[in-house]
Design an enzyme around this catalytic site. Structure first.
Site, PDB file in Angstrom:
ATOM      1  N   TYR A 130      38.896  43.795  45.639  1.00 32.22           N
ATOM      2  CA  TYR A 130      40.205  43.200  45.329  1.00 32.22           C
ATOM      3  C   TYR A 130      40.749  42.543  46.589  1.00 32.22           C
ATOM      4  O   TYR A 130      40.624  43.097  47.695  1.00 32.22           O
ATOM      5  CB  TYR A 130      41.184  44.285  44.866  1.00 32.22           C
TER       6      TYR A 130
ATOM      7  N   GLU B 249      45.404  35.624  44.455  1.00 33.33           N
ATOM      8  CA  GLU B 249      44.785  36.914  44.163  1.00 33.33           C
ATOM      9  C   GLU B 249      43.399  36.693  43.583  1.00 33.33           C
ATOM     10  O   GLU B 249      43.203  35.804  42.752  1.00 33.33           O
ATOM     11  CB  GLU B 249      45.661  37.673  43.159  1.00 33.33           C
TER      12      GLU B 249
END
Lengths: 296, 377, 296, 377
Positions: free
Chosen positions: B100, B185
């Site tokens: 992530y 992101e």
């Protein structure tokens, strides 16, 4: 006494020849603020409400002793004007302009840290020490000198709370609007520290709202304060997930909810008002108890 | 403004962040050919809400006919109430692990923050905070290679995996800065046997910087028609489902007004922050927007700062004359040029309140009492 | 006593696994410097001369208490490694590497100022407190502990002068090489201030050269010093307008000439040696006079 | 590396700084056509030294034939000893006033500095310092528009003149940063009735950053063949006109060695800083360079730090064997691995000195005494 501003504070207005700059320069002068100069590139030599206009902040500071500056220029130009004030040595800078790009604000804040300057805003109505001085755009007639400090994220809501205080006969030492943007200069904690240190302030009102974690952080600081704090928070009825304007009212991962803020503040000994008109009575009560505590 | 996954990935690709080979479809034309060329594919609904995978918005296919029918299926579906209008079809990649990576702004620190975790994938929001590495970035020096090395060290990555992840971080930071992003992101950033690549992509750009967006930043309409109209006027507007149309100036006081309506047993039809400094004309346009959603009553709560009470009063008078208002309207007016505003309204036989308590309770009593405009009575 | 370094200074080496890093780590340890760690990305877990290697400065500082760092990495990587050390909180940073791009150096210096760190170099042999500690690449055997501080712009020339001092029986408290680049961190004045404040330093030798105005600026400061200063300057014979290597030896507009430097230093009370081997005797003489002044 | 005027101007033009219309010629082909198209032209010798105007390196022409003959004249001339190989022909512009603008680095402040003056033109070096505005620039925020406004205010510029000059400053700063410049200079920056433009352009880029130069940065050879060879070896080398070839390590000690030669009545054939950390191979190559200029004697002065004395000794032995040296050579060797180096030389019957005084006086006495290599006697 008061925080940041008092009757000797010497102020310049960046963007003084614009519509807002002109209008609010007049309002500030009418309130009693010492506006010693204005800046407007290419307009040097003019006057606005009798205030001399300079081409640059540096020129203004060559010719005037200056303690603070307030910025009224359009959003695109704010970064340039803020850096100008900071490089020239301004230590108190109020950025009224809204819609400043986030990355510009970040650059301004980084440079302010380097220059050891304090910034209020962007997107703030400013700050005021009733009876002494104001920098910003708040209406002149709702304030009353007194001994309660007010600090708020939101603009108009803090007028509402001040209006309620004044209506209840509770005067203010200073009122500071932090600004409604996601990133602003001065924080609740920095203002609370000043109120805690200011002999003229006997109690503090904190006006917050949902979103972010500024109120929770403030609550941590308040635990160590000696002065009573009363809070009012907006956003109890807001549906989760909807973005309510610029208010930072994005509710994410269970943080920044109305509930978490009320709990954090209550745990720190803050009286949280349910309705705007309860703030005044709660402050009076806190002051009465405070006097008992100190003198009784 | 949020960008769709395929838009974010196009920006990533342009800036050197590896993404899976893919193509965008709004119908079935070309789907079969793309699947045949690519082999095993993922078909991903393009919607702005999160949790798409769990909501069934991603399907897989290994045959042309299967790909076509799944595209049809997705284009006919809604994800969390949003009609799917576009799908992104991508090669399926071999996943060794899922990381992530995100860059956003921490408002309380006034700094850019990079978030990284080895626990990437669908449930990142459930990952305990201690498994997410947070690194603040000084905007004056930016994200430097050494910081990415420290992050991968903390993540426990080694060798190629570490080097390629560091590269992606540096490029993601460049994207963040170059496009005035509020958020970038990648979840998951997948490690394949040969590279690390952005298997998903989210990007939110700062509307305030729209004037300087690079030409490759597309425009995404996320608002209802009414919200868009409000936006063009510089007004923050959100549709809600209550009964009273509300106009106030300032997000905080607007929220507080909504809270008061709820407190006294009613509800708001909308959130409308008409902002500071609105002119008479803009105020009139804002009022028209309010009326277009057919509220049962109107509550105007103005605390004049930059906004001047006389402007609001004149605008209201104008709209009232033009539209022949039939619904109950309550006006609360204090602050800058309050006396002037009150006088303008009084000239037209309209009464205004100074107290927000009175104004809110008044509008509710009018609603319950049946809907006449008392100010004109 | 000494300046900046002493026997307790704990040092890390950035680029410890490179040829120069390895060799000089060994030399520093042999001299008695406390090398507590090395940094070399991807090489964490190895050892060099018994010193543990870490992947990042932050990791090294988690595991060791660190006072200073020395950089041996190639020029292209210096900016990254210097910023790494500065962000991690290193307050004394020695950059040995030469050929660092000028703009990189400027960025490093700006960040060092923000982080309130002191940088020696780039393009320096480092600094040394004989008998206690050295950081850098100077030969170990020419120094002798004593009470004369030496500060120099040029590397090998300061070895020459130290060699002359040691040969004349004049020991050194600390020796600092500022670095030969156009922009370097620590300046003559900053080092002179430290020597002035250091009780173990009784006299100072300044080794300068033509080009720039660092010696003239130093002369201004020396006027107010209580300790005697002896100088040696290189470049008397240099033809005007020819650039002599990295030495800043560009003679422009009549500034930075040999003559202007000698005049400025002489006017500040500095004894300027004509020949390298005159430095030792001049220092002895200055020390003798200094003792008379103080005790006689 | 210094760029020629026409190169600097091409970079200026690419980056939005207005320059006069012009073209580059190395012969007369096309000169007539360019003059006819342009009208009144200036013909400017492209040389790297300053003071070109006063040295007659700029001529004017209004007729094709005149232009051709002046180009021929300039291409046949030398400016301060440099053969003119290229001319830049430019439209003549109407000059209202001449300004000066430069950006460089102030070493003692460790900051970028912008210099500006309204007294631009040929004699800028004579302008008193108080007429030159100096503004330091914090590299972390760069040159911002407000700073340019303050500079033009101090210059006394107004209106269009000020605005256009501010624009040029901002762009010149971008050029300075983007191209790793040590110096960018416009003298004069001329104000014409419609614009301000760079009538001249100087630019020096940082050789240390050569590895990252943008492709549009041309390579300029400013060195003699020998200097270039030295440069390729990473050695600082300058040809001088004395008698003793000198090799030392470190610019300061090399200068001091030259000073000593002069002090004792001789002179150096060159400046050679062989640098720190030179390997045996590089040292040998450096020695070959020295010998190629036919000095009357050699003085090697090594104070080992990064440079190891044994490397130098081995290199000298190798060169001596290969080249059968006939000239007097004196070696001074101290510092890192000094004993090892001395031993290597002694094995070959070569004596070395520890004292620089002895070494310098020795080489001079050998020169005066007639030129045999004592170390091998």
């Amino acid at each position: 006494m008061s925080i940041i501003l008092n009757q000797t504070t010497r102020i310049i207005v960046q963007g003084i020849t614009g519509t807002q700059g002109q209008f609010h320069t007049g309002q500030m002068i009418a309130f009693g603020s010492k506006i010693v100069g204005g800046v407007s590139p290419g307009k040097g030599g003019q006057e606005v409400h009798g205030v001399p206009v300079y081409d640059t902040v540096e020129e203004a500071m060559l010719k005037q002793q200056v303690d603070a500056s307030v910025i009224f220029v359009p959003a695109k130009l704010v970064k340039d004007c803020a850096l100008e004030a900071l490089e020239a040595g301004i230590k108190t800078l109020v950025i009224v302009t809204e819609h400043v790009p986030l990355h510009d604000t970040l650059e301004i804040m980084a440079y302010a840290e380097k220059q050891k300057a304090e910034i209020v805003g962007p997107n703030t109505y400013g700050l005021i020490s009733p009876g002494q001085c104001k920098i910003g755009i708040m209406p002149n007639n709702i304030f009353m000198p007194g001994e309660v400090g007010v600090v708020a994220r939101s603009g108009t809501l803090s007028y509402e709370i001040v209006y309620q205080l004044t209506g209840a006969g509770v005067g203010q030492s200073s009122v500071v609007g932090l600004g409604g943007d996601r990133v602003v200069g001065m924080s609740f904690i920095q203002v609370l520290e000043k109120f805690e240190a200011d002999p003229a302030t006997k109690a503090v009102v904190l006006v917050g709202e949902i979103g972010g974690n500024a109120e929770e952080k403030a609550a941590d600081y308040i635990k160590g304060m000696t002065k009573p704090v009363v809070a009012f928070l907006a956003g109890k009825s807001a549906p989760p997930g909807k973005r309510m304007g610029h208010a930072g009212a994005i509710i994410e991962r269970g943080k920044g909810t109305f509930k978490s803020k009320v709990e954090a503040l209550t745990a720190a000994g803050v009286s949280v008002a349910n309705l705007p008109w309860e703030v005044g009575p709660l402050v009076k009560q806190a002051l009465a108890q405070g006097s008992e505590k100190v003198y009784g | 403004m949020k960008l769709y996954e395929y838009m974010a990935k196009e920006i990533f690709r342009r800036n050197g962040i590896p993404v899976p080979m893919g193509a965008v479809f709004t119908g079935v034309d070309g789907v079969a050919a793309f699947q045949e060329k690519t082999g095993s594919v993922a078909i991903k609904s393009q919607v702005l809400s999160g949790g798409r995978g769990k909501a069934g918005g991603i399907k897989f296919a290994t045959e042309p006919q299967d790909a076509i029918s799944k595209v049809q299926e997705l284009l006919a579906s809604k994800i969390k109430g949003c009609q799917v209008e576009t799908v992104l079809i991508e090669e399926k990649v071999t996943i060794e692990r899922e990381l992530y990576l995100a860059i956003t702004v921490d408002g309380s620190k006034r700094q850019i923050v990079l978030l990284a975790s080895v626990a990437g994938g669908m449930d990142i929001e459930q990952v305990p905070e201690e498994q997410v590495i947070k690194r603040f970035i000084d905007i004056t020096i930016g994200l430097q290679p050494y910081a990415t090395r420290e992050i991968t060290r903390q993540m426990g990555l080694k060798g190629r995996e570490a080097k390629q992840t560091e590269e992606v971080m540096l490029k993601l930071y460049q994207v963040f800065r170059k496009y005035d992003a509020e958020l970038v992101e990648i979840n998951p950033l997948v490690v394949t046997p040969s590279q690390v690549l952005a298997a998903d992509g989210k990007m939110t750009v700062d509307d305030e910087a729209a004037y300087r967006f690079l030409p490759e930043v597309p425009y995404v309409e996320e608002k209802t028609a009414v919200e868009k109209k409000a936006d063009d006027l510089g007004i923050s507007y959100v549709e809600l489902d209550g009964e009273v149309g509300v106009m106030a100036n300032g997000a905080g006081i607007t929220m507080a007004t909504l809270d008061l309506l709820q407190h006294f047993g009613s509800s708001a039809r909308n959130f409308m922050d008409a902002g500071g400094g609105s002119s008479e004309k803009a105020t009139a346009a804002a009022l028209e927007i309010l009326l277009s959603t057919n509220p049962k009553a109107l509550l105007i709560n103005i605390f004049g700062g930059i906004t001047r009470c006389d402007d609001v009063a004149r605008a209201f008078v104008q709209v009232k004359k033009a539209l022949d208002l039939k619904l109950p309207v309550v006006i609360r007016l204090v602050g800058t040029n309050e006396d002037l505003g009150t006088a303008i309204l009084r000239e037209q036989g309209i009464e205004s309140f100074k107290s927000v308590e009175e104004a809110v309770t008044k509008v509710i009593s009018l609603l319950k009492g049946g809907g006449t405009d008392v100010h004109n009575s």
